[in-house]
Design a protein around this motif. Structure first.
Motif, PDB file in Angstrom:
ATOM      1  N   HIS A 267       0.826  -0.852  -0.393  1.00 35.00           N
ATOM      2  CA  HIS A 267       0.257  -0.232   0.357  1.00 35.00           C
ATOM      3  C   HIS A 267       1.013   0.857  -0.055  1.00 35.00           C
ATOM      4  CE1 HIS A 267      -3.466  -2.279  -0.076  1.00 35.00           C
ATOM      5  NE2 HIS A 267      -3.061  -2.483   1.658  1.00 35.00           N
ATOM      6  N   ASP A 268       1.712   1.801   0.137  1.00 28.31           N
ATOM      7  CA  ASP A 268       2.972   2.093  -0.774  1.00 28.31           C
ATOM      8  C   ASP A 268       3.316   2.232  -1.525  1.00 28.31           C
ATOM      9  OD1 ASP A 268       3.909   3.249   2.579  1.00 28.31           O
ATOM     10  OD2 ASP A 268       3.931   0.912   3.143  1.00 28.31           O
ATOM     11  N   SER A 269       3.997   3.864  -1.610  1.00 28.17           N
ATOM     12  CA  SER A 269       4.316   3.682  -2.899  1.00 28.17           C
ATOM     13  C   SER A 269       5.883   3.209  -4.211  1.00 28.17           C
ATOM     14  CB  SER A 269       4.644   5.659  -3.894  1.00 28.17           C
ATOM     15  OG  SER A 269       5.558   5.593  -2.194  1.00 28.17           O
ATOM     16  N   ILE A 270       5.533   3.356  -4.627  1.00 24.92           N
ATOM     17  CA  ILE A 270       7.055   2.831  -5.188  1.00 24.92           C
ATOM     18  C   ILE A 270       7.727   2.839  -4.736  1.00 24.92           C
ATOM     19  CG2 ILE A 270       8.495   2.626  -7.617  1.00 24.92           C
ATOM     20  CD1 ILE A 270       5.959   2.537  -8.672  1.00 24.92           C
ATOM     21  N   SER A 271       8.059   4.845  -4.280  1.00 24.18           N
ATOM     22  CA  SER A 271       9.145   5.491  -3.786  1.00 24.18           C
ATOM     23  C   SER A 271       9.673   4.904  -2.325  1.00 24.18           C
ATOM     24  CB  SER A 271       8.904   6.253  -3.878  1.00 24.18           C
ATOM     25  OG  SER A 271      10.175   7.494  -3.663  1.00 24.18           O
ATOM     26  N   MET A 272       8.201   5.010  -1.591  1.00 24.55           N
ATOM     27  CA  MET A 272       8.651   4.678  -0.738  1.00 24.55           C
ATOM     28  C   MET A 272       8.728   3.055   0.361  1.00 24.55           C
ATOM     29  SD  MET A 272       8.361   5.071   2.904  1.00 24.55           S
ATOM     30  CE  MET A 272       8.202   4.298   4.304  1.00 24.55           C
ATOM     31  N   ALA A 273       8.272   2.569  -0.789  1.00 21.49           N
ATOM     32  CA  ALA A 273       8.144   1.060  -0.650  1.00 21.49           C
ATOM     33  C   ALA A 273       9.770   0.409  -1.105  1.00 21.49           C
ATOM     34  CB  ALA A 273       7.988   0.354  -1.771  1.00 21.49           C
ATOM     35  N   THR A 274      10.653   0.971  -1.810  1.00 21.95           N
ATOM     36  CA  THR A 274      11.653   0.646  -1.643  1.00 21.95           C
ATOM     37  C   THR A 274      12.857   0.758  -1.368  1.00 21.95           C
ATOM     38  OG1 THR A 274      11.762   3.344  -3.921  1.00 21.95           O
ATOM     39  CG2 THR A 274      11.658   0.909  -4.664  1.00 21.95           C
TER      40      THR A 274
ATOM     41  N   MET B 216      19.165   2.771  -0.495  1.00 23.75           N
ATOM     42  CA  MET B 216      17.511   3.880  -0.535  1.00 23.75           C
ATOM     43  C   MET B 216      17.708   4.058  -2.533  1.00 23.75           C
ATOM     44  SD  MET B 216      15.848   5.419   2.540  1.00 23.75           S
ATOM     45  CE  MET B 216      15.999   5.141   4.409  1.00 23.75           C
ATOM     46  N   VAL B 217      18.711   4.715  -2.319  1.00 18.56           N
ATOM     47  CA  VAL B 217      18.371   5.408  -3.999  1.00 18.56           C
ATOM     48  C   VAL B 217      19.157   5.170  -4.537  1.00 18.56           C
ATOM     49  CG1 VAL B 217      20.115   7.919  -5.197  1.00 18.56           C
ATOM     50  CG2 VAL B 217      19.337   8.025  -2.798  1.00 18.56           C
ATOM     51  N   VAL B 218      19.938   3.886  -4.426  1.00 19.93           N
ATOM     52  CA  VAL B 218      19.881   3.181  -5.662  1.00 19.93           C
ATOM     53  C   VAL B 218      18.990   1.936  -5.961  1.00 19.93           C
ATOM     54  CG1 VAL B 218      21.724   0.932  -5.712  1.00 19.93           C
ATOM     55  CG2 VAL B 218      22.858   2.784  -4.788  1.00 19.93           C
ATOM     56  N   LEU B 219      18.131   1.242  -5.190  1.00 21.97           N
ATOM     57  CA  LEU B 219      16.911   0.474  -5.381  1.00 21.97           C
ATOM     58  C   LEU B 219      16.224   1.697  -5.827  1.00 21.97           C
ATOM     59  CD1 LEU B 219      16.438  -1.220  -2.446  1.00 21.97           C
ATOM     60  CD2 LEU B 219      17.408  -1.848  -4.108  1.00 21.97           C
ATOM     61  N   GLN B 220      15.998   2.606  -5.796  1.00 22.82           N
ATOM     62  CA  GLN B 220      15.525   4.044  -6.513  1.00 22.82           C
ATOM     63  C   GLN B 220      15.575   3.892  -7.916  1.00 22.82           C
ATOM     64  OE1 GLN B 220      15.234   7.161  -3.997  1.00 22.82           O
ATOM     65  NE2 GLN B 220      12.537   6.889  -3.826  1.00 22.82           N
ATOM     66  N   ILE B 221      16.968   4.253  -8.446  1.00 23.18           N
ATOM     67  CA  ILE B 221      17.583   4.117  -9.431  1.00 23.18           C
ATOM     68  C   ILE B 221      17.554   3.446 -10.132  1.00 23.18           C
ATOM     69  CG2 ILE B 221      20.282   4.342 -11.195  1.00 23.18           C
ATOM     70  CD1 ILE B 221      20.348   6.298  -8.412  1.00 23.18           C
ATOM     71  N   LEU B 222      17.452   1.650  -9.348  1.00 21.82           N
ATOM     72  CA  LEU B 222      16.813   0.703 -10.255  1.00 21.82           C
ATOM     73  C   LEU B 222      15.893   0.210 -10.833  1.00 21.82           C
ATOM     74  CD1 LEU B 222      19.270  -1.915  -8.263  1.00 21.82           C
ATOM     75  CD2 LEU B 222      19.911  -0.499 -10.543  1.00 21.82           C
ATOM     76  N   ALA B 223      15.057   0.948  -9.829  1.00 28.21           N
ATOM     77  CA  ALA B 223      13.758   0.541 -10.025  1.00 28.21           C
ATOM     78  C   ALA B 223      12.959   2.190 -11.049  1.00 28.21           C
ATOM     79  CB  ALA B 223      13.024   1.514  -8.633  1.00 28.21           C
ATOM     80  N   GLY B 224      14.193   2.433 -11.406  1.00 28.24           N
ATOM     81  CA  GLY B 224      13.639   3.459 -12.584  1.00 28.24           C
ATOM     82  C   GLY B 224      13.052   5.265 -12.321  1.00 28.24           C
ATOM     83  N   LEU B 225      13.631   5.148 -10.968  1.00 31.98           N
ATOM     84  CA  LEU B 225      12.965   6.086 -10.984  1.00 31.98           C
ATOM     85  C   LEU B 225      14.003   8.041 -11.542  1.00 31.98           C
ATOM     86  CD1 LEU B 225      11.777   6.450  -6.838  1.00 31.98           C
ATOM     87  CD2 LEU B 225      10.638   6.206  -9.038  1.00 31.98           C
ATOM     88  N   LYS B 226      13.119   8.653 -11.993  1.00 33.42           N
ATOM     89  CA  LYS B 226      14.422   9.639 -12.334  1.00 33.42           C
ATOM     90  C   LYS B 226      15.107  10.837 -11.822  1.00 33.42           C
ATOM     91  CE  LYS B 226      11.385   9.620 -16.585  1.00 33.42           C
ATOM     92  NZ  LYS B 226      11.392  10.193 -17.670  1.00 33.42           N
ATOM     93  N   GLY B 227      15.790  11.218 -11.607  1.00 27.76           N
ATOM     94  CA  GLY B 227      16.315  12.570 -10.207  1.00 27.76           C
ATOM     95  C   GLY B 227      16.846  12.030  -9.830  1.00 27.76           C
ATOM     96  N   MET B 228      17.564  10.490  -9.645  1.00 34.94           N
ATOM     97  CA  MET B 228      17.634  10.015  -8.765  1.00 34.94           C
ATOM     98  C   MET B 228      19.745  10.318  -8.032  1.00 34.94           C
ATOM     99  SD  MET B 228      16.222   8.985  -5.721  1.00 34.94           S
ATOM    100  CE  MET B 228      14.987  10.634  -6.920  1.00 34.94           C
ATOM    101  N   TRP B 229      19.472   9.992  -9.573  1.00 39.02           N
ATOM    102  CA  TRP B 229      22.067   9.680  -9.741  1.00 39.02           C
ATOM    103  C   TRP B 229      22.336  10.985  -9.257  1.00 39.02           C
ATOM    104  CZ3 TRP B 229      24.752   6.495 -10.566  1.00 39.02           C
ATOM    105  CH2 TRP B 229      23.983   5.393 -12.129  1.00 39.02           C
ATOM    106  N   ILE B 230      21.418  12.665  -8.771  1.00 35.86           N
ATOM    107  CA  ILE B 230      21.760  14.038  -8.317  1.00 35.86           C
ATOM    108  C   ILE B 230      21.892  13.591  -6.977  1.00 35.86           C
ATOM    109  CG2 ILE B 230      21.237  16.364  -7.879  1.00 35.86           C
ATOM    110  CD1 ILE B 230      19.463  16.098 -11.086  1.00 35.86           C
ATOM    111  N   MET B 231      20.569  12.818  -6.012  1.00 38.60           N
ATOM    112  CA  MET B 231      20.568  12.595  -4.967  1.00 38.60           C
ATOM    113  C   MET B 231      21.561  11.829  -4.615  1.00 38.60           C
ATOM    114  SD  MET B 231      19.328  13.028  -2.412  1.00 38.60           S
ATOM    115  CE  MET B 231      17.559  13.382  -2.735  1.00 38.60           C
TER     116      MET B 231
END
Length: 303
Positions: A57-64, A249-264
């Motif tokens: 029930h969490d967003s993809i961002s929060m779950a990753t 967290m950021v690495v998993l978000q990058i792998l999940a395809g979320l944009k803008g995470m490389w800057i973070m």
């Protein structure tokens, strides 16, 4: 170490329930659920939910982020808690500092899970872990003879470097979070990243506790105040675990395809490496003293 038995009992249950919670989440991350689906939030934004396992029930961002945090807790937090408990049991100041800082990490982690994550079957476990960590952390803080702490550190400890780093990282995260929160106040739009949640729990914890603590620790350490040695050591140990978790967290978000995470990632990684170096500087500049516990001598003297 004062309150040793009570702290040890509390840590036993922290270890037990944190292993349970993290293992359940990791093993069930691809479990039952409808899979990714869209949801309209109260802010009239369309959010894609994870749809699988404990965090369905969490967003993809929060779950990753939560799954990455679970990995860090299980494979870094739990071993570090065991190792620091062993060292503190020998009467070593290094162990007591590591133990208190690691307990601070567990307190922060499960406070955020209790208040931020969407309700799931681990809710009572999160609350229990938050409570256990709070009381263990409080007792660990009370075990230090704060006025004598400066005597336990060598004069060559680079207090200016460590203090300035604490101020810098507090400033960067403060600006980052305020930059996320303040502009939407003038546009009457929800902050980016609030998704379908009701408020910004992590930002509240950081702006209310972590950032002021980092600033206070940095200032007191540069002035070589007794409380500064304790606060700076604890906040650095906690920041290592938190920044490592944030990096994962950021690495998993990058792998999940979320944009803008490389800057973070480019922002977080240098801080993560420097804070590890700060901990190294603190550990090698501790002058261990002999601590007597129940008639026996623990620890050793190093110059």
């Amino acid at each position: 170490m004062k309150h040793k038995r009570t702290i040890s009992v509390l840590i036993f249950f922290i270890l037990l329930f944190s292993i349970l919670a993290t293992s359940f989440a990791i093993l069930g991350s691809q479990g039952q659920g409808p899979g990714e689906y869209e949801y309209k939030s109260v802010f009239r934004e369309t959010i894609t939910l994870y749809g699988k396992g404990l965090y369905q029930h969490d967003s993809i961002s929060m779950a990753t982020q939560a799954i990455a945090q679970d990995y860090v807790t299980l494979f870094l937090g739990v071993p570090l808690l065991l190792f620091s408990l062993y060292l503190s049991g020998k009467g070593l100041l290094k162990g007591k500092l590591l133990l208190t800082g690691t307990l601070g990490y567990f307190l922060y982690t499960y406070a955020s899970y209790s208040f931020l994550a969407m309700y799931n079957s681990m809710f009572l476990i999160y609350v229990l872990l938050m409570s256990l960590s709070f009381f263990a952390f409080t007792l660990a803080m009370m075990s230090f003879e704060i006025p004598r702490l400066p005597l336990s550190f060598k004069e060559k400890l680079p207090v200016t470097f460590i203090g300035c780093f604490l101020l810098a990282v507090s400033f960067v995260f403060g600006i980052m979070w305020l930059g996320k929160i303040v502009p939407p106040l003038f546009t009457q739009r929800p902050p980016v990243g609030i998704e379908h949640y009701t408020t910004l729990v992590i930002q509240a914890l950081d702006l209310g506790f972590v950032i002021p603590l980092g600033i206070l620790a940095g200032i007191l350490l540069m002035k070589r105040k007794p409380f500064g040695y304790l606060l700076s050591s604890i906040i650095i140990i906690k920041q290592i675990t938190l920044l490592t978790a944030l990096t994962a967290m950021v690495v998993l978000q990058i792998l999940a395809g979320l944009k803008g995470m490389w800057i973070m990632l480019a922002i977080i990684m240098p801080f993560n490496l420097i804070v590890i170096y700060c901990l190294y500087l603190i550990m090698i500049n501790i002058r261990e003293t002999v601590e007597r516990v129940s008639g026996t001598t623990r620890g050793h003297v190093s110059t």
